[in-house]
Design an enzyme around this catalytic site. Sequence first.
Site, PDB file in Angstrom:
ATOM      1  N   ARG A  52       6.551   9.450  11.231  1.00  0.00           N
ATOM      2  CA  ARG A  52       6.959  10.842  11.448  1.00  0.00           C
ATOM      3  C   ARG A  52       6.631  11.341  12.851  1.00  0.00           C
ATOM      4  O   ARG A  52       7.253  12.266  13.344  1.00  0.00           O
ATOM      5  CB  ARG A  52       6.273  11.750  10.419  1.00  0.00           C
ATOM      6  CG  ARG A  52       6.850  11.628   9.026  1.00  0.00           C
ATOM      7  CD  ARG A  52       6.197  12.602   8.074  1.00  0.00           C
ATOM      8  NE  ARG A  52       4.757  12.334   7.925  1.00  0.00           N
ATOM      9  CZ  ARG A  52       3.955  13.039   7.147  1.00  0.00           C
ATOM     10  NH1 ARG A  52       4.430  14.073   6.470  1.00  0.00           N
ATOM     11  NH2 ARG A  52       2.676  12.730   7.054  1.00  0.00           N
ATOM     12  N   ASP A  71      -8.490  -0.195  -8.373  1.00  0.00           N
ATOM     13  CA  ASP A  71      -8.446  -0.560  -6.956  1.00  0.00           C
ATOM     14  C   ASP A  71      -8.650  -2.052  -6.733  1.00  0.00           C
ATOM     15  O   ASP A  71      -8.060  -2.617  -5.812  1.00  0.00           O
ATOM     16  CB  ASP A  71      -9.520   0.221  -6.191  1.00  0.00           C
ATOM     17  CG  ASP A  71      -9.450  -0.012  -4.689  1.00  0.00           C
ATOM     18  OD1 ASP A  71      -8.374   0.205  -4.108  1.00  0.00           O
ATOM     19  OD2 ASP A  71     -10.467  -0.402  -4.100  1.00  0.00           O
ATOM     20  N   HIS A 111      -6.778  -7.837  -7.062  1.00  0.00           N
ATOM     21  CA  HIS A 111      -7.514  -8.931  -6.433  1.00  0.00           C
ATOM     22  C   HIS A 111      -8.186  -9.849  -7.457  1.00  0.00           C
ATOM     23  O   HIS A 111      -7.970 -11.061  -7.452  1.00  0.00           O
ATOM     24  CB  HIS A 111      -8.586  -8.385  -5.482  1.00  0.00           C
ATOM     25  CG  HIS A 111      -8.031  -7.586  -4.345  1.00  0.00           C
ATOM     26  ND1 HIS A 111      -6.779  -7.798  -3.813  1.00  0.00           N
ATOM     27  CD2 HIS A 111      -8.554  -6.567  -3.617  1.00  0.00           C
ATOM     28  CE1 HIS A 111      -6.560  -6.959  -2.821  1.00  0.00           C
ATOM     29  NE2 HIS A 111      -7.621  -6.206  -2.688  1.00  0.00           N
TER      30      HIS A 111
END
Length: 482
Positions: free
Chosen positions: A51, A237, A242
Amino acid sequence: MVSVVIPVLPFEMFLFGATGDLAKRKIFPALFHRFLAGQFDEKSRIIGIARQKLTDIQFKELVKSSLTGFVKEELLMADKLEGFLDLLSFHSIDLDSSEGWQKLRNDAGINKKRVRVFYLSIAPDLILPACKRLSEFGLVSENSRVVVEKPLGTDLKSSQKLNATLASVFSEIQIYRIDHYLGKETVQNLMALRFSNLFLEPIWNSQYIENVQITVAESVTVEGRGGYYDKAGAMRDMVQNHLMQLLCLVAMEPPASFTADKVRDEKLKIIQALDTIKPSDTVRGQYLASLESESYRDHVGVENSDTESFVALKVGISNWRWSQVPFYLRTGKAMSVRKSEITINFKDVPHMIFQNTDSRNANKLSIQLQPDESVTMQISVKEPGPGGMRLINTGLDMSFANLTDVTSSVEAYERLIMDTVRGDQTLFMRGDEVEEAWIWIDQIINLWQEGKDKPYPYRQGTSGPMESELLLQRDGRSWEKM
């Protein structure tokens, strides 16, 4: 040993979020390293999109600054650096607006035979408008790929929505869901160790393996990421992506061939075979304040937050290979060290013929992913010197890191970005794989919400709450030392 660099065909990369932290720390350094290695040349183009109102010159200065901060000084040779910067251009685009897209379309040209990589290093809520505009302005071709970073949803429903958004513009063979752990040399070497060595694969099962431990510990706190982290927690998370991927690579059956869908088919089967977890097999933790740092709740700015910064799980897999073998997973913030490691603990010998010798946990395979990538096997040998037969445990170094100085310098993002360009999805997650993982993760999170149990507190700089130690002690085991 000389590392072979296989060049890729000229490509165009459209990097959305080109002024963001991930681009500065990982993506641009990775691209520069591959450019230095000669894997692509000046015929390729890298188009930054964000942006901010920047000229091409200002954008190149921004990239140059990031390379100076994240690339070794001796690699920043003037001619090579300028050659890389010459590949760059910039377009200022607000993804919620249609302005600027036609100019981007004109700049991209009409050569649809060239590989186009749309790297969406942007917030999840911007993926829909980005995909919509890419389709609307005819930027997507058969040779296009799209790369998306985690979070790949926050639950099953949001993950399905994200997959539907991507599928409305791209086919599944064009979608690259990136998990940088899968790009690490040791993770790939795990598959090589298992499936190309006769001495390992026959004992890779419940007859010989006693337990498996996967640890991803981080010494940093969530300070600076509190807004995101408190909505995610360690389970969303880290475990959903992972740790889940590492578990799959350890446990999967040998694929029929080393091709993307064959590998991902076997990973999917493992996720589908995961046992329904019991509340007693999970531990949540949240770090306290220390003399040097504030508490988790202070860092996220939520006084009564119940989000976990640590999680430990005991996981079972219901198939013939892994029946009765526990997989212990743990991950957390503000821990004693930064370390990611997979440990395969083998069973004791059935009969120890040497007297006065402790043979427990004599054999183990340790695969360390960070901070140093290495593979070691612990075995029993005779202690040198006179005085009878005394055994000691010692490490047999099977590390490949010293085979070549090039290998150790190749970062995960370098490998994964080049795999995207060449169209190799082996190290990327498939849509059904992600959704199956969320089904399992959602079940655990729902257990926590129904039980209304709060995370156990733990001190910063430790290995987590004491309750995680008890999780293994009740089975007569203990965590590997960090």
